[in-house]
Scaffold this motif. Structure first.
Motif, PDB file in Angstrom:
ATOM      1  N   GLN B  16       0.829  -1.200   0.000  1.00 18.50           N
ATOM      2  CA  GLN B  16       0.000   0.000   0.000  1.00 18.50           C
ATOM      3  C   GLN B  16       0.868   1.255   0.000  1.00 18.50           C
ATOM      4  O   GLN B  16       2.093   1.196   0.121  1.00 18.50           O
ATOM      5  CB  GLN B  16      -0.918   0.002   1.223  1.00 18.50           C
ATOM      6  CG  GLN B  16      -2.046  -1.025   1.137  1.00 18.50           C
ATOM      7  CD  GLN B  16      -3.128  -0.771   2.184  1.00 18.50           C
ATOM      8  OE1 GLN B  16      -2.849  -0.261   3.265  1.00 18.50           O
ATOM      9  NE2 GLN B  16      -4.364  -1.134   1.861  1.00 18.50           N
ATOM     10  N   THR B  17       0.213   2.400  -0.125  1.00 16.87           N
ATOM     11  CA  THR B  17       0.907   3.679  -0.110  1.00 16.87           C
ATOM     12  C   THR B  17       0.899   4.271   1.290  1.00 16.87           C
ATOM     13  O   THR B  17      -0.148   4.354   1.923  1.00 16.87           O
ATOM     14  CB  THR B  17       0.240   4.667  -1.080  1.00 16.87           C
ATOM     15  OG1 THR B  17       0.359   4.161  -2.422  1.00 16.87           O
ATOM     16  CG2 THR B  17       0.889   6.043  -0.995  1.00 16.87           C
ATOM     17  N   THR B  19       1.581   7.608   3.486  1.00 17.25           N
ATOM     18  CA  THR B  19       1.653   9.064   3.363  1.00 17.25           C
ATOM     19  C   THR B  19       1.964   9.644   4.736  1.00 17.25           C
ATOM     20  O   THR B  19       1.166   9.558   5.654  1.00 17.25           O
ATOM     21  CB  THR B  19       0.322   9.635   2.840  1.00 17.25           C
ATOM     22  OG1 THR B  19       0.011   9.032   1.575  1.00 17.25           O
ATOM     23  CG2 THR B  19       0.429  11.143   2.680  1.00 17.25           C
ATOM     24  N   GLU B  59      12.714   4.759  -6.254  1.00 19.75           N
ATOM     25  CA  GLU B  59      11.728   5.663  -6.854  1.00 19.75           C
ATOM     26  C   GLU B  59      10.399   5.661  -6.113  1.00 19.75           C
ATOM     27  O   GLU B  59       9.604   6.592  -6.267  1.00 19.75           O
ATOM     28  CB  GLU B  59      11.494   5.263  -8.316  1.00 19.75           C
ATOM     29  CG  GLU B  59      12.649   5.564  -9.233  1.00 19.75           C
ATOM     30  CD  GLU B  59      12.317   5.264 -10.673  1.00 19.75           C
ATOM     31  OE1 GLU B  59      13.237   5.299 -11.513  1.00 19.75           O
ATOM     32  OE2 GLU B  59      11.138   4.979 -10.973  1.00 19.75           O
ATOM     33  N   ARG B  60      10.154   4.648  -5.301  1.00 20.31           N
ATOM     34  CA  ARG B  60       8.885   4.618  -4.561  1.00 20.31           C
ATOM     35  C   ARG B  60       8.805   5.712  -3.491  1.00 20.31           C
ATOM     36  O   ARG B  60       7.725   5.983  -2.969  1.00 20.31           O
ATOM     37  CB  ARG B  60       8.641   3.245  -3.924  1.00 20.31           C
ATOM     38  CG  ARG B  60       9.636   2.833  -2.876  1.00 20.31           C
ATOM     39  CD  ARG B  60       9.258   1.440  -2.300  1.00 20.31           C
ATOM     40  NE  ARG B  60      10.169   1.002  -1.263  1.00 20.31           N
ATOM     41  CZ  ARG B  60      11.285   0.378  -1.491  1.00 20.31           C
ATOM     42  NH1 ARG B  60      11.642   0.105  -2.739  1.00 20.31           N
ATOM     43  NH2 ARG B  60      12.068   0.007  -0.485  1.00 20.31           N
ATOM     44  N   SER B  62       8.783   9.576  -2.653  1.00 18.85           N
ATOM     45  CA  SER B  62       8.574  10.868  -3.289  1.00 18.85           C
ATOM     46  C   SER B  62       8.155  11.888  -2.243  1.00 18.85           C
ATOM     47  O   SER B  62       7.693  11.528  -1.155  1.00 18.85           O
ATOM     48  CB  SER B  62       7.513  10.780  -4.392  1.00 18.85           C
ATOM     49  OG  SER B  62       6.262  10.404  -3.852  1.00 18.85           O
ATOM     50  N   THR B  73       5.759  10.422   0.546  1.00 14.17           N
ATOM     51  CA  THR B  73       4.914   9.332   0.073  1.00 14.17           C
ATOM     52  C   THR B  73       5.783   8.142  -0.298  1.00 14.17           C
ATOM     53  O   THR B  73       6.781   8.285  -1.003  1.00 14.17           O
ATOM     54  CB  THR B  73       4.083   9.763  -1.151  1.00 14.17           C
ATOM     55  OG1 THR B  73       3.282  10.910  -0.801  1.00 14.17           O
ATOM     56  CG2 THR B  73       3.174   8.636  -1.606  1.00 14.17           C
ATOM     57  N   ILE B  74       5.398   6.984   0.220  1.00 10.58           N
ATOM     58  CA  ILE B  74       6.091   5.748  -0.127  1.00 10.58           C
ATOM     59  C   ILE B  74       5.083   4.864  -0.852  1.00 10.58           C
ATOM     60  O   ILE B  74       4.104   4.398  -0.257  1.00 10.58           O
ATOM     61  CB  ILE B  74       6.637   5.025   1.114  1.00 10.58           C
ATOM     62  CG1 ILE B  74       7.445   5.992   1.985  1.00 10.58           C
ATOM     63  CG2 ILE B  74       7.504   3.847   0.700  1.00 10.58           C
ATOM     64  CD1 ILE B  74       7.882   5.404   3.327  1.00 10.58           C
ATOM     65  N   SER B  75       5.298   4.679  -2.135  1.00  8.08           N
ATOM     66  CA  SER B  75       4.381   3.871  -2.946  1.00  8.08           C
ATOM     67  C   SER B  75       4.823   2.414  -2.934  1.00  8.08           C
ATOM     68  O   SER B  75       6.014   2.135  -3.019  1.00  8.08           O
ATOM     69  CB  SER B  75       4.358   4.399  -4.385  1.00  8.08           C
ATOM     70  OG  SER B  75       4.001   5.769  -4.406  1.00  8.08           O
ATOM     71  N   GLY B  76       3.848   1.506  -2.845  1.00  4.87           N
ATOM     72  CA  GLY B  76       4.218   0.096  -2.808  1.00  4.87           C
ATOM     73  C   GLY B  76       5.127  -0.206  -1.626  1.00  4.87           C
ATOM     74  O   GLY B  76       6.205  -0.783  -1.778  1.00  4.87           O
ATOM     75  N   THR B  77       4.694   0.186  -0.451  1.00  4.49           N
ATOM     76  CA  THR B  77       5.528   0.068   0.758  1.00  4.49           C
ATOM     77  C   THR B  77       5.989  -1.368   0.971  1.00  4.49           C
ATOM     78  O   THR B  77       5.202  -2.323   0.852  1.00  4.49           O
ATOM     79  CB  THR B  77       4.742   0.556   1.973  1.00  4.49           C
ATOM     80  OG1 THR B  77       4.283   1.890   1.730  1.00  4.49           O
ATOM     81  CG2 THR B  77       5.628   0.567   3.214  1.00  4.49           C
ATOM     82  N   ASP B  81      10.879  -0.860   4.510  1.00  6.28           N
ATOM     83  CA  ASP B  81      10.638   0.581   4.697  1.00  6.28           C
ATOM     84  C   ASP B  81      10.205   0.896   6.127  1.00  6.28           C
ATOM     85  O   ASP B  81      10.053   2.075   6.484  1.00  6.28           O
ATOM     86  CB  ASP B  81       9.559   1.074   3.724  1.00  6.28           C
ATOM     87  CG  ASP B  81       9.962   0.906   2.275  1.00  6.28           C
ATOM     88  OD1 ASP B  81       9.073   0.654   1.437  1.00  6.28           O
ATOM     89  OD2 ASP B  81      11.167   0.993   1.979  1.00  6.28           O
TER      90      ASP B  81
END
Lengths: 119, 107
Positions: B16-17, B19, B59-60, B62, B73-77, B81
């Motif tokens: 999940q993302t 934030t 790149e995840r 941002s 924001t961490i995409s595809g946590t 992480d």
């Protein structure tokens, strides 16, 4: 890649003076960077202590300014921190870090050294 | 003094993302940075100048900064992480300020 290494006494008595050294792997503190100290009490967040530019200009956290001296040794090889009249509240991991001139972030950090203030 | 406020904790499921926010008065007018700190390790810069990633940062990760809020924001946590994340900015007297940190748990 530059590496930073902190060293210090480990244990210091209340009311004493804490002295820490940060060694730069490149051998000298460059003209193009600010050199900072940051600390982290056990289980708590990061606190900026202060920084110095190799030319001697320094910038301190107001809450520590009256007890704090940050300097560079005459050989420009070591970043130094002196904190007087320490109490248990100064117990923390102390980090040195590098910030580029005209940059607003710290890009290289040392591994930290633990300082405990206790009698 | 200038204060940066972060939520103490955040939990997300793997994939999940995440934030993570940092609030401060007119923070969007200042450069913001983000650091990741894993237990027993020193902080690592993951975002600088609001939205730039240092080399080697996936790149995840941002960032953005507008109004009173900076966001990491961490995409595809991923499980790796899981860490504490600290925002950082500057006050009007050129003093560095850190947020209180957000503990990210990846379920």
């Amino acid at each position: 890649q530059v590496h930073l290494k902190e060293s210090g006494p480990g244990l210091i008595k209340p009311s004493g003076t804490l002295s820490l050294t940060c060694t730069v792997s490149s051998g000298s503190l460059s003209n193009n960077h600010w050199w900072s100290w940051v600390r982290q009490p056990p289980g708590k967040g990061l606190e900026w202590i202060g920084e110095i530019y190799r030319g001697g200009t320094s910038n301190y956290n107001p809450s520590l300014k009256s007890r704090l001296t940050i300097s560079v040794d005459k050989s420009n090889h070591y970043l130094l921190l002196n904190l007087t009249s320490v109490t248990a509240a100064d117990t923390a991991v102390y980090y040195c870090a590098r910030r580029g001139t005209y940059r607003y972030h710290m890009d290289v950090w040392g591994k930290g050294t633990t300082v405990t203030v206790s009698s | 003094s200038y204060d940066l406020t972060q939520s103490p904790s955040l939990s997300v499921s793997t994939g999940q993302t995440a934030t993570i926010t940092c609030s401060g008065d007119k923070l969007g007018d200042r450069w913001s940075s983000w650091y990741q700190q894993k237990p027993g390790q020193s902080p690592v810069l993951v975002i600088y100048e609001n939205d730039k990633r240092p080399s080697g940062i996936p790149e995840r990760f941002s960032g953005s900064n507008s109004g009173d809020t900076a966001t990491l924001t961490i995409s595809g946590t991923q499980a790796l992480d899981e860490a504490d994340y600290y925002c950082q900015a500057w006050d009007s007297f050129s003093h560095i300020v850190f947020g209180g940190g957000t503990k990210l748990t990846v379920l």
